[in-house]
Scaffold this active site. Structure first.
Site, PDB file in Angstrom:
ATOM      1  N   GLU A   9       0.830  -1.217   0.000  1.00 33.99           N
ATOM      2  CA  GLU A   9       0.000   0.000   0.000  1.00 33.99           C
ATOM      3  C   GLU A   9       0.860   1.260   0.000  1.00 33.99           C
ATOM      4  OE1 GLU A   9      -1.602   1.836   3.507  1.00 33.99           O
ATOM      5  OE2 GLU A   9      -1.339  -0.022   4.639  1.00 33.99           O
ATOM      6  N   ALA A 123     -13.406   1.549   5.894  1.00 34.82           N
ATOM      7  CA  ALA A 123     -13.818   0.834   4.680  1.00 34.82           C
ATOM      8  C   ALA A 123     -12.898  -0.354   4.409  1.00 34.82           C
ATOM      9  CB  ALA A 123     -13.832   1.785   3.484  1.00 34.82           C
ATOM     10  N   LYS A 141      -4.887  -1.952  13.932  1.00 39.49           N
ATOM     11  CA  LYS A 141      -4.136  -1.007  14.731  1.00 39.49           C
ATOM     12  C   LYS A 141      -4.707  -0.931  16.139  1.00 39.49           C
ATOM     13  CE  LYS A 141      -5.105   1.425  11.506  1.00 39.49           C
ATOM     14  NZ  LYS A 141      -5.641   2.585  10.822  1.00 39.49           N
TER      15      LYS A 141
HETATM   16  N1  PSU Z   1      -1.722   1.320   9.862  1.00 41.40           N
HETATM   17  C1  PSU Z   1      -0.525   1.967   9.999  1.00 41.40           C
HETATM   18  N2  PSU Z   1      -0.305   3.047   9.231  1.00 41.40           N
HETATM   19  C2  PSU Z   1      -1.222   3.488   8.324  1.00 41.40           C
HETATM   20  C3  PSU Z   1      -2.455   2.789   8.181  1.00 41.40           C
HETATM   21  C4  PSU Z   1      -2.643   1.715   8.971  1.00 41.40           C
HETATM   22  O1  PSU Z   1       0.301   1.598  10.816  1.00 41.40           O
HETATM   23  O2  PSU Z   1      -0.958   4.464   7.652  1.00 41.40           O
HETATM   24  C5  PSU Z   1      -3.469   3.227   7.135  1.00 41.40           C
HETATM   25  C6  PSU Z   1      -3.823   2.036   6.239  1.00 41.40           C
HETATM   26  O3  PSU Z   1      -3.661   2.466   4.896  1.00 41.40           O
HETATM   27  C7  PSU Z   1      -5.272   1.762   6.554  1.00 41.40           C
HETATM   28  C8  PSU Z   1      -5.783   3.145   6.890  1.00 41.40           C
HETATM   29  O4  PSU Z   1      -5.942   1.193   5.476  1.00 41.40           O
HETATM   30  O5  PSU Z   1      -4.709   3.669   7.681  1.00 41.40           O
HETATM   31  C9  PSU Z   1      -7.105   3.141   7.619  1.00 41.40           C
HETATM   32  O6  PSU Z   1      -7.628   4.431   7.620  1.00 41.40           O
HETATM   33  P1  PSU Z   1      -9.197   4.661   7.934  1.00 41.40           P
HETATM   34  O7  PSU Z   1      -9.347   4.243   9.388  1.00 41.40           O
HETATM   35  O8  PSU Z   1      -9.445   6.131   7.737  1.00 41.40           O
HETATM   36  O9  PSU Z   1      -9.968   3.780   7.012  1.00 41.40           O
END
Ligand code: PSU
Ligand code: MN
Length: 282
Positions: A9, A123, A141
């Site tokens: 990603e 999502a 996380k």
């Molecule tokens: N975990 C990390 N660093 C990140 C992310 C997750 O340690 O940058 C990112 C990933 O790309 C994940 C996103 O898909 O955060 C989730 O964001 P949201 O909760 O807004 O969907």
């Protein structure tokens, strides 16, 4: 014979890690995947086009520019129509990977249900429910509501595999009291379950959770205190929506200093190695 592909990603590069560690990490993850006999494809949107395999110049741009949009599923049409450069989250990297016929995707941490707000659900979960890609991560996380996130994965029909573990890891730390659906101790075991998943015609993704390497795991008390402080700061400053996850992660990085950054890098590298081995086993 062509080498198997592994997707990576770009949100973790553009919005999840500081410069220049983000750029070095992007290259390091690609190198590890090659060492293991697979081919990395870092995904993103360049001028509105989905790209599986950003080149080194684009990786520099994604690492340094302040104008890279964080694109989840609801943003894709806007990014495409307006020809934006956009970093892909877990959800949208799954989309790009599937679009390019890539079955294995390596990342750090999954999005999920945020604490204290059951309606702020990433999502990433919707993508796992609808896109057949195998996602290797270190758990959701720890800033999230992990029990609710685990429940949602079950409801959505997403198999959760523990790689060398019986419980879901918590990103910075190695364990929780949440059980996985099956434990696997080798790439071949994971590959067998994924092949069965596809053969049955199941359309969901699958999660392979790998604990952060022991030496680099964050102390649990340190992690919990940093998370509590980050959540309090977000609440106080009214941070919400797509900015919440990057805000919480950078707050934790600032309050724990090197330790959380080291854990983050160690788990990404470890996941890249294991993800590549799974792709080779497939
Ligand atoms: N975990 C990390 N660093 C990140 C992310 C997750 O340690 O940058 C990112 C990933 O790309 C994940 C996103 O898909 O955060 C989730 O964001 P949201 O909760 O807004 O969907
Ligand atoms: Mn959200």
């Amino acid at each position: 014979m062509s080498r198997p592909l592994v997707a990576l990603e770009s949100t973790v590069i553009a919005h999840g890690l500081p410069y220049p560690q983000n750029y070095h990490t992007a290259l390091r993850l690609e190198a590890i995947i090659r060492e293991e006999g697979a081919e990395p494809r870092t995904c993103g949107f360049a001028s509105g086009e989905p790209v599986a395999g950003l080149d080194p110049e684009q990786l520099v741009h994604f690492s340094r520019s302040q104008d890279i949009v964080k694109a989840s599923l609801r943003d894709l049409a806007i990014v495409a129509a307006r020809r934006l450069d956009a970093a892909t989250t877990v959800a949208t990297t799954m989309w790009v990977a599937h679009h390019h016929g890539i079955e294995v995707f390596v990342t750090g941490g999954l999005g999920g249900v945020h604490r204290g707000d059951d309606f702020d659900e990433s999502a990433d979960l919707l993508a796992l429910a609808t896109i057949p890609v195998l996602v290797v991560c270190a758990g959701a996380k720890a800033i999230l509501d992990l029990p609710r996130t685990r429940e949602r994965l079950e409801t959505l029909g997403v198999p959760v595999i523990g790689y060398g573990t019986d419980v879901v890891p918590a990103f910075y730390t190695r364990s929780t009291d949440l059980p996985v659906d099956a434990r696997c101790d080798s790439p071949a075991e994971v590959a067998a379950i994924w092949r069965a998943h596809r053969k049955l015609g199941l359309r969901t993704g699958m999660l392979v959770t790998v604990p952060v390497p022991e030496e680099e795991a964050l102390d649990e008390t340190v992690a919990n205190e940093a998370i509590a402080a980050a959540l309090a700061a977000a609440n106080e400053q009214g941070v919400r929506g797509k900015n919440l996850t990057p805000f919480l992660l950078s707050h934790i990085a600032a309050s724990t200093g090197e330790a959380s950054l080291r854990a983050n890098l160690a788990l990404l590298e470890n996941n890249a190695r294991i993800g590549a081995r799974i792709a080779v086993a497939l």
